[in-house]
Design a protein around this motif. Structure first.
Motif, PDB file in Angstrom:
ATOM      1  N   ALA A  52      -5.900   0.957   4.236  1.00 58.29           N
ATOM      2  CA  ALA A  52      -4.553   0.962   4.799  1.00 58.29           C
ATOM      3  C   ALA A  52      -3.551   0.778   3.675  1.00 58.29           C
ATOM      4  O   ALA A  52      -3.918   0.432   2.545  1.00 58.29           O
ATOM      5  N   LEU A  59      -2.799   3.545   8.383  1.00 66.00           N
ATOM      6  CA  LEU A  59      -4.070   3.858   7.746  1.00 66.00           C
ATOM      7  C   LEU A  59      -3.841   4.709   6.506  1.00 66.00           C
ATOM      8  O   LEU A  59      -2.891   5.491   6.443  1.00 66.00           O
ATOM      9  N   PHE A 127      -9.358   4.203  14.325  1.00 64.96           N
ATOM     10  CA  PHE A 127     -10.221   3.330  13.524  1.00 64.96           C
ATOM     11  C   PHE A 127     -11.326   2.726  14.389  1.00 64.96           C
ATOM     12  O   PHE A 127     -12.495   2.688  13.997  1.00 64.96           O
TER      13      PHE A 127
END
Length: 321
Positions: A52, A59, A127
């Motif tokens: 990140a 991200l 994610f």
């Protein structure tokens, strides 16, 4: 508000992504997407962390050049395509490689719990999806029937036994679990584990057993943990919970009476009336689960229905020192 709308508000559930399940067997299409300039790649290391930016507000998705440099021999693990036709894939790395990549890209490493609280809804869901799928792959190496090695196929969403005499197909596992806010008149039932910090309470939860309906699981878990009998229950929403592979199915329920008999699974269970609840939160004596969990949403729902108050608007003690 419908259950569908409530689910979309839950962390990890606000992801508009076409998973392209009908395309997973089309190896030509998957390869073209894998090598396209638009493709982006979610890295997940062995500790479940991703990349990140330094502020943890977005991200760091690898582009095709970065993927080719660091993961030239990787096989496509398709996540899906977004509304702008950008294809997304998952990439697995070991912990050392994850740290090396973070340093090379000038990125921070972020775990899933923090990501759920800090990233935009789409990226948190992406994610979580990648982490859950790659965790299944890392734990699914051998056929449970004959013991032969498994081979990933279907763009990473299926594993097939390499033994021609077996050829059993294995699919990603999801463990259903119920989580419930139980009410008695205007009070709600919350419990706490002995290992939790002092004052921490949450809703009751547990895994669904074989041959059991979700409603039966609600009744059983509430009685096992708190000795409270549930009269009826209603579905509230759902939340992907890849810690490592659960799906939380949230319910509201009504108790037959307020009698409590704590079982072996929790340390304490209590009824909280609205005034006591608000007073406890505002004084810092009652600590609740973070907004990461659908448990927080269930408590907020109860407070709104029972007291006409918004949980997010309650005053909390300021942190000092």
């Amino acid at each position: 508000m419908s259950a569908s709308e409530r689910s979309r508000q839950n962390v990890f559930a606000g992801m508009q992504l076409d998973r392209c399940s009908e395309r997973r067997a089309d190896t030509n299409w998957v390869e073209q997407a894998w090598h396209s300039q638009e493709a982006r790649f979610v890295l997940v290391d062995a500790e479940g962390k991703t990349l990140a930016n330094a502020a943890h507000s977005a991200l760091h998705l690898l582009d095709g050049n970065e993927r080719q440099r660091w993961f030239a021999d990787a096989q496509p693990v398709l996540l899906g395509v977004d509304t702008h036709h950008v294809p997304y894939f998952a990439l697995a790395s070991d912990s050392v490689q994850g740290e090396t990549l973070a340093a090379a890209c000038g990125c921070a490493q972020l775990d899933l719990r923090r990501a759920g609280l800090e990233l935009p809804a789409f990226e948190a869901g992406l994610f979580a999806y990648a982490r859950g799928l790659l965790h299944w792959q890392s734990r699914t190496r051998w056929c449970g029937t004959c013991g032969h090695a498994l081979v990933l196929e279907w763009a990473g969403h299926r594993a097939r036994c390499s033994n021609p005499a077996c050829a059993l197909e294995h699919y990603p596992r999801t463990d259903p679990a119920i989580i419930v806010i139980v009410s008695w008149r205007d009070a709600c039932l919350l419990g706490r584990q002995a290992s939790w910090p002092a004052g921490r309470f949450s809703t009751l939860a547990g895994f669904v057993e074989p041959g059991e309906t979700l409603e039966d699981a609600v009744r059983r878990e509430v009685f096992e943990e708190a000795g409270v009998r549930v009269v009826d229950c209603d579905y509230h929403s759902s939340q992907p919970w890849p810690f490592p592979s659960s799906l939380m199915l949230a319910f509201t329920a009504r108790a037959e009476d307020p009698s409590i008999k704590v079982g072996e699974e929790i340390d304490e269970a209590r009824w909280f009336e609205v005034d006591d609840f608000v007073r406890g939160v505002e004084r810092g004596e009652l600590k609740l689960p973070p907004p990461l969990s659908v448990s927080w949403r269930l408590i907020a729902h109860w407070l709104r229905m029972a007291g006409g108050l918004e949980l997010a608007e309650l005053k909390r003690p300021s942190a000092k020192g």
